[in-house]
Design a protein around this motif. Sequence first.
Motif, PDB file in Angstrom:
ATOM      1  N   LEU A   1       0.920  -1.334  -0.046  1.00  0.00           N
ATOM      2  CA  LEU A   1       0.068  -0.014   0.309  1.00  0.00           C
ATOM      3  C   LEU A   1       0.890   1.436  -0.104  1.00  0.00           C
ATOM      4  O   LEU A   1       1.904   1.476   0.757  1.00  0.00           O
ATOM      5  CB  LEU A   1      -0.877  -0.070   1.086  1.00  0.00           C
TER       6      LEU A   1
ATOM      7  N   LYS B   1      -9.009  19.919  12.717  1.00  0.00           N
ATOM      8  CA  LYS B   1      -9.198  18.289  12.873  1.00  0.00           C
ATOM      9  C   LYS B   1      -8.882  18.016  14.335  1.00  0.00           C
ATOM     10  O   LYS B   1      -9.621  17.064  14.543  1.00  0.00           O
ATOM     11  CB  LYS B   1      -8.380  17.551  11.864  1.00  0.00           C
TER      12      LYS B   1
ATOM     13  N   PRO C   1      -8.916  16.796  17.822  1.00  0.00           N
ATOM     14  CA  PRO C   1     -10.076  16.493  18.642  1.00  0.00           C
ATOM     15  C   PRO C   1     -10.031  17.019  20.038  1.00  0.00           C
ATOM     16  O   PRO C   1     -10.829  17.065  20.687  1.00  0.00           O
ATOM     17  CB  PRO C   1     -10.420  14.828  18.511  1.00  0.00           C
TER      18      PRO C   1
ATOM     19  N   CYS D   1      -3.386  11.052  18.325  1.00  0.00           N
ATOM     20  CA  CYS D   1      -4.570  10.316  17.312  1.00  0.00           C
ATOM     21  C   CYS D   1      -3.828  10.426  15.674  1.00  0.00           C
ATOM     22  O   CYS D   1      -4.337   9.443  15.045  1.00  0.00           O
ATOM     23  CB  CYS D   1      -5.791  10.937  17.267  1.00  0.00           C
TER      24      CYS D   1
ATOM     25  N   LEU E   1      -4.341  12.637  13.566  1.00  0.00           N
ATOM     26  CA  LEU E   1      -5.066  13.115  12.521  1.00  0.00           C
ATOM     27  C   LEU E   1      -4.458  14.349  11.828  1.00  0.00           C
ATOM     28  O   LEU E   1      -4.498  14.593  10.652  1.00  0.00           O
ATOM     29  CB  LEU E   1      -6.426  13.753  12.900  1.00  0.00           C
TER      30      LEU E   1
ATOM     31  N   GLN F   1      -2.227  12.874   9.222  1.00  0.00           N
ATOM     32  CA  GLN F   1      -2.820  12.259   8.221  1.00  0.00           C
ATOM     33  C   GLN F   1      -3.241  13.513   7.395  1.00  0.00           C
ATOM     34  O   GLN F   1      -3.579  13.217   5.911  1.00  0.00           O
ATOM     35  CB  GLN F   1      -3.999  11.319   8.517  1.00  0.00           C
TER      36      GLN F   1
ATOM     37  N   ARG G   1      -4.343  -1.404  10.337  1.00  0.00           N
ATOM     38  CA  ARG G   1      -4.726  -0.152   9.497  1.00  0.00           C
ATOM     39  C   ARG G   1      -5.313   0.543  10.350  1.00  0.00           C
ATOM     40  O   ARG G   1      -6.093   1.295   9.890  1.00  0.00           O
ATOM     41  CB  ARG G   1      -5.482  -0.798   8.225  1.00  0.00           C
TER      42      ARG G   1
ATOM     43  N   ASP H   1      -6.927   3.743  16.138  1.00  0.00           N
ATOM     44  CA  ASP H   1      -7.410   5.042  16.272  1.00  0.00           C
ATOM     45  C   ASP H   1      -8.861   5.165  16.050  1.00  0.00           C
ATOM     46  O   ASP H   1      -9.576   6.147  16.538  1.00  0.00           O
ATOM     47  CB  ASP H   1      -6.539   5.614  14.956  1.00  0.00           C
TER      48      ASP H   1
ATOM     49  N   ALA I   1     -10.181   4.754  19.634  1.00  0.00           N
ATOM     50  CA  ALA I   1      -9.933   6.097  20.345  1.00  0.00           C
ATOM     51  C   ALA I   1     -10.827   7.111  19.644  1.00  0.00           C
ATOM     52  O   ALA I   1     -11.382   8.022  20.822  1.00  0.00           O
ATOM     53  CB  ALA I   1      -8.486   6.462  20.235  1.00  0.00           C
TER      54      ALA I   1
ATOM     55  N   ARG J   1     -13.712   8.733  22.583  1.00  0.00           N
ATOM     56  CA  ARG J   1     -13.659  10.483  22.782  1.00  0.00           C
ATOM     57  C   ARG J   1     -15.012  10.903  22.343  1.00  0.00           C
ATOM     58  O   ARG J   1     -15.452  11.513  23.090  1.00  0.00           O
ATOM     59  CB  ARG J   1     -12.391  11.054  21.580  1.00  0.00           C
ATOM     60  N   ARG J   2     -15.566  10.514  21.032  1.00  0.00           N
ATOM     61  CA  ARG J   2     -16.943  11.066  20.792  1.00  0.00           C
ATOM     62  C   ARG J   2     -17.937  10.749  21.620  1.00  0.00           C
ATOM     63  O   ARG J   2     -18.670  11.419  22.031  1.00  0.00           O
ATOM     64  CB  ARG J   2     -17.148  10.775  19.279  1.00  0.00           C
TER      65      ARG J   2
ATOM     66  N   PRO K   1     -11.347   8.219  11.629  1.00  0.00           N
ATOM     67  CA  PRO K   1     -11.758   9.118  12.690  1.00  0.00           C
ATOM     68  C   PRO K   1     -12.838   9.995  12.126  1.00  0.00           C
ATOM     69  O   PRO K   1     -13.718  10.434  12.819  1.00  0.00           O
ATOM     70  CB  PRO K   1     -10.774   9.966  13.421  1.00  0.00           C
TER      71      PRO K   1
END
Lengths: 626, 167
Positions: A404, A576, A578, A600, A602, A605, B98, B102, B105, B109-110, B153
């Motif tokens: 990938l 983004k 959180p 996390c 984010l 990414q 993959r 996350d 997590a 959190r949400r 996420p």
Amino acid sequence: MEADYWKRGAERWKALLESDVPVIYVGAASCGRAAGAAKVEEAVRAKLGDLSPTARVVEVGCIGPCCLEPLVYVQRPGKAPIVYGDQSPETVAVVLESVLSKGDLLMDKALGVLSEGAQDGIPSFYEHPMLKPQTRLVLRNCGIIDPVEIDHYFAREGYLGLKRALSMSPEEVVEEVRASGLRGRGGAGFPTSQKWTFCRKAQGDPKYLICNADEGDPGAFMNRSLLEGDPHAVLEGMLVAAYAIGASHGYIYIRDEYPLAIERLSHALQRMREHGLLGQKVMGTGFDFDITIKRGAGAFVCGEETALMASIEGRRGMPRPRPPFPAQKGLWGKPTVINNVETLGTLPNIMRMGGAAYAGRGSEKAKGTKTFSLVGKVKRTGLIEVPFGTPLRKIIFDIGGGILNDRGFKAIQSGGPSGGCIPASMVDLEVDYERLTQAGSIMGSGGLVVMDEDTCMVDVAHYFLTFTQNESCGKCSPCRIGTRRMLEILERIKKGVGEEQDMQRLTEIAQTVKDGSLCGLGQTAPNPVLTTLRYFHDEYEEHIRDGRCRAKVCKDLFHYEIDPEKCIGCQICFKKCPVSAISGKPKGAHTIDQARCVKCGLCYQSCPPKAKAVKRADNGPDEVKG
Amino acid sequence: MRQVIGSGTPQDKAPWREAVARILSRHGNERGELIPILQNVQAELDYLHREALEEVARALRLSMHDVYGVATFYAQFRFSPPGRHKVRACLGTACHVRGGDDVMAALERRLGIRHGETTKDGEFSLERVACMGCCALAPVMVVGDEVSGRCTPSKVDEILARYGGGD
Ligand SMILES: Cc1cc2nc3c(=O)[nH]c(=O)nc-3n(C[C@H](O)[C@H](O)[C@H](O)COP(=O)(O)O)c2cc1C
Ligand code: FES
């Protein structure tokens, strides 16, 4: 009237293929559904209402390339179906409109046609790089037929293997299977005919046959796909096996996470009953056999045969020592054969084509083909089938299309929690039972998880140990306590507080657990640890000595930071995040508050490729220990 | 270690008794029927409460600790009411490599809960699952019966929003 089954099946199958109205096939196995097939199918029906109200919609199983789901095949009258992948309600409407009313086949989107050769300039789907290197025997009907149509199965020579078996003596059937070289597909690769012979010879009545559909390896789904896409193949195999061993009752022990497979099986059993293929006098012969479905209740150890039987008996699913083997004393103390879904699903092919012909494929010590679920960091994920002896390289790079995002290939894991990680340097290994065992792993049931340079091997070992420690039934202490101790050590290595002697300790405990455990769960649980220690020693050392995780997976050992030179202040990460750990003004450089950051990823990414300002940086050793 | 029986009391007596009686009459009283019975009782009542288990034990002529012993062995059985929406995140191998952690997590959190817990309003409960068999579409999460593949996420937010949750 029985001969009519195949005739009627062939007629109905032909009527479908040569339908004078369009037929739309939707890949509606669990994988298709998870990718959104239900909404796609709704959109297909809605669109057909406008375009071609008489057109038919057929749900099929999974043909293998799950990465291309949801798959839709469009069959125009007189033509072979054209396969389109990655469909959404919006795109499928466009496809139908173009193909059915505008005569535009959307050549760039068509993945292939479901026929031997090309059609209208579109190559055969079987020439697709993912399918071409495969040999589809067990999976021959998956994604092709409608699994709820027993007639489709008849049309594809279904139950002819059983018919032949019933015309032979049970001993001859065992002999045919011996000639095929069939070995169990559930893990250990024990010769099927031998197991059957033990049971045939055992005293006790009645005898039982159990289909092991527990598929406990988390990350594997070969059995699910087969049961969903071609349930009759497994059921026909059960009849053949039961006839050979002289069993009068069968059980399918299936995990409850597979509701669709259970539904398909129940439906298929119903059809079999209506067709005189189940119950008394199967196919009008003197052979009586019936099948009951038992749903598992969520315990990995219940895939182990003695635990599985305890579970069917309504007890805690704890293994017991063998001998006595189930073939002698099994379910309710009666002689019992337990075979895996794929082992059973292979029997119709063997009985139809003959044992010797079946044995023409495969490697010296393992005959025939094996299905694998190819997942993880590989471009094309899905269910595949190849002859034994196929090199890993072919599986990962030809069928799987490589790693990938073109990252570096690090390892491939086989055999699930009982297996091990095979390093990239052994990519030319030819897959069969013995070679995988030599490499420190096992064949298992066929899960293959590809790992790249962003996978941390210590984390992988920790992951599997978490699993086995959690699933250990607790009956024997080497497994119960040993897995716990190993996990504790791996936990501290992951945190960067491991000790120099930890690798040695792990090896020693692993050996004790391997030697001392009661069942296969404990005996194989150390494999993921031992293989990673063997092939990825340096990664363990880095974690312990330098507090460094090179793959940036172990969260205590690295942090995210933003390069002020590169940050363009687009604020994407700012929005983004959180936990509001990022601050900065539009167009200005942003920063991350390390105390708040939950790692996390984010921001990493979502940082636009043109900026690439978010980086993962090692924590110094001091930061870890402090 | 799994949580041992709570003594959740059913609010409404009559309907659950009827449901359990129906299930018991359908299955007969062989020991081999114990797990299927518990599965069906849980399907009806959403969890196994003490009174229901007592009924089952009585019908199968088993001791209560035998029935408890079996029920607590299997991960499937719950002994306290789950949320109205049962959310599960897959932590199988394919999902793990993959980014399944996350996704978990993000869910924690949400929803503001840890896995194994239920939100205060009883709307959502969060569990981990070992594999849904959709590994090729990892990472995978499930709400009720709806399985979603290729989760991230941000997709978690979208999915939860559809069920009226997430902030
Ligand atoms: C911990 C453990 C889990 C197992 N899980 C499975 C499983 O999920 N499916 C399976 O077919 N066999 C599993 N096995 C192997 C079975 O015990 C048994 O060997 C197999 O079903 C025999 O079928 P075969 O001869 O057709 O391979 C497991 C074994 C162990 C020790
Ligand atoms: S590992 Fe997540 S669905 Fe299989």
